[in-house]
Write an enzyme that holds these catalytic residues in place. Structure first.
Site, PDB file in Angstrom:
ATOM      1  N   ASP A 124     -13.741   3.330   8.653  1.00  0.00           N
ATOM      2  CA  ASP A 124     -14.103   3.042   7.248  1.00  0.00           C
ATOM      3  C   ASP A 124     -14.607   1.353   7.119  1.00  0.00           C
ATOM      4  O   ASP A 124     -14.471   0.594   6.352  1.00  0.00           O
ATOM      5  CB  ASP A 124     -13.081   3.276   6.464  1.00  0.00           C
ATOM      6  CG  ASP A 124     -13.553   3.355   4.710  1.00  0.00           C
ATOM      7  OD1 ASP A 124     -14.813   3.584   4.570  1.00  0.00           O
ATOM      8  OD2 ASP A 124     -12.692   3.381   4.031  1.00  0.00           O
ATOM      9  N   LYS A 131       0.946  -1.148  -0.141  1.00  0.00           N
ATOM     10  CA  LYS A 131      -0.092   0.094   0.094  1.00  0.00           C
ATOM     11  C   LYS A 131       0.836   1.282   0.155  1.00  0.00           C
ATOM     12  O   LYS A 131       1.721   1.429   0.951  1.00  0.00           O
ATOM     13  CB  LYS A 131      -0.706  -0.168   1.283  1.00  0.00           C
ATOM     14  CG  LYS A 131      -1.974   1.182   1.286  1.00  0.00           C
ATOM     15  CD  LYS A 131      -3.016   0.877   2.272  1.00  0.00           C
ATOM     16  CE  LYS A 131      -4.082   1.905   2.040  1.00  0.00           C
ATOM     17  NZ  LYS A 131      -5.374   1.482   2.810  1.00  0.00           N
TER      18      LYS A 131
END
Length: 170
Positions: A136, A55
């Site tokens: 999230d 990432k």
């Protein structure tokens, strides 16, 4: 003004977004997904000979926070650092499986769905006990792995996020 052909513009977009992995142990294979916090790539760890999810992000808070959360429902962080282009990254276990929203289409029984829901709740409770909040949480950010493991894959964690627990420095 001179206009660039579409194929040149497309190439420039790819080059500008792909991470510069020069001098790292990682080799880019493909892009896995994009989110508000960064882009995740499928890479080969050339030292260990395995695939990882890498990432690339602007804020290192997520990597530092997740690295401290050792739990079966949290993807393990293997490595973190700064790329030659100045962007930060972290490498984590590559999860083979499918997103929860897709997986549930093939789960007919309520009992099986509740077992998955319980695993998500246990992971969230563990994170809360460590002062970390997932900002999230949604079915698209939960993976069901090939062995039935349930993993939260995107936490929306960043410095300054309510519930963010900064790593302790020694």
């Amino acid at each position: 003004m001179t206009w660039l052909p579409d194929d040149v513009v497309r190439h420039l977009r790819e080059v500008c977004t792909e991470p510069d992995l020069t001098g790292t142990r990682y080799r880019l294979i493909s892009e896995l997904g994009r989110g508000g916090m960064g882009i995740v790539y499928l890479c080969e760890d050339t030292v260990l000979g395995r695939e990882v999810a890498l990432k690339v992000l602007d804020d290192p808070a997520e990597a530092l926070t997740l690295a401290r959360l050792e739990h079966p429902g949290v993807i393990p962080v293997h490595d973190a650092g700064v790329l030659p282009d100045g962007r930060r990254f972290y490498a984590m276990k590559r999860v083979a499986g499918e997103r929860l929203d897709r997986h549930l289409e093939g789960v007919p029984s309520l009992a099986a769905r509740m077992r998955i829901f319980l695993q998500v709740c246990e992971t969230v409770a563990f994170a809360h006990s460590r002062g970390v909040r997932n900002t999230d949480l949604k079915p698209a950010n939960v993976m069901v792995g090939e062995f039935g493991e349930v993993l939260l894959i995107d936490w929306g964690v960043r410095a300054g996020t309510p519930g963010f627990a900064a790593p302790e420095r020694e």
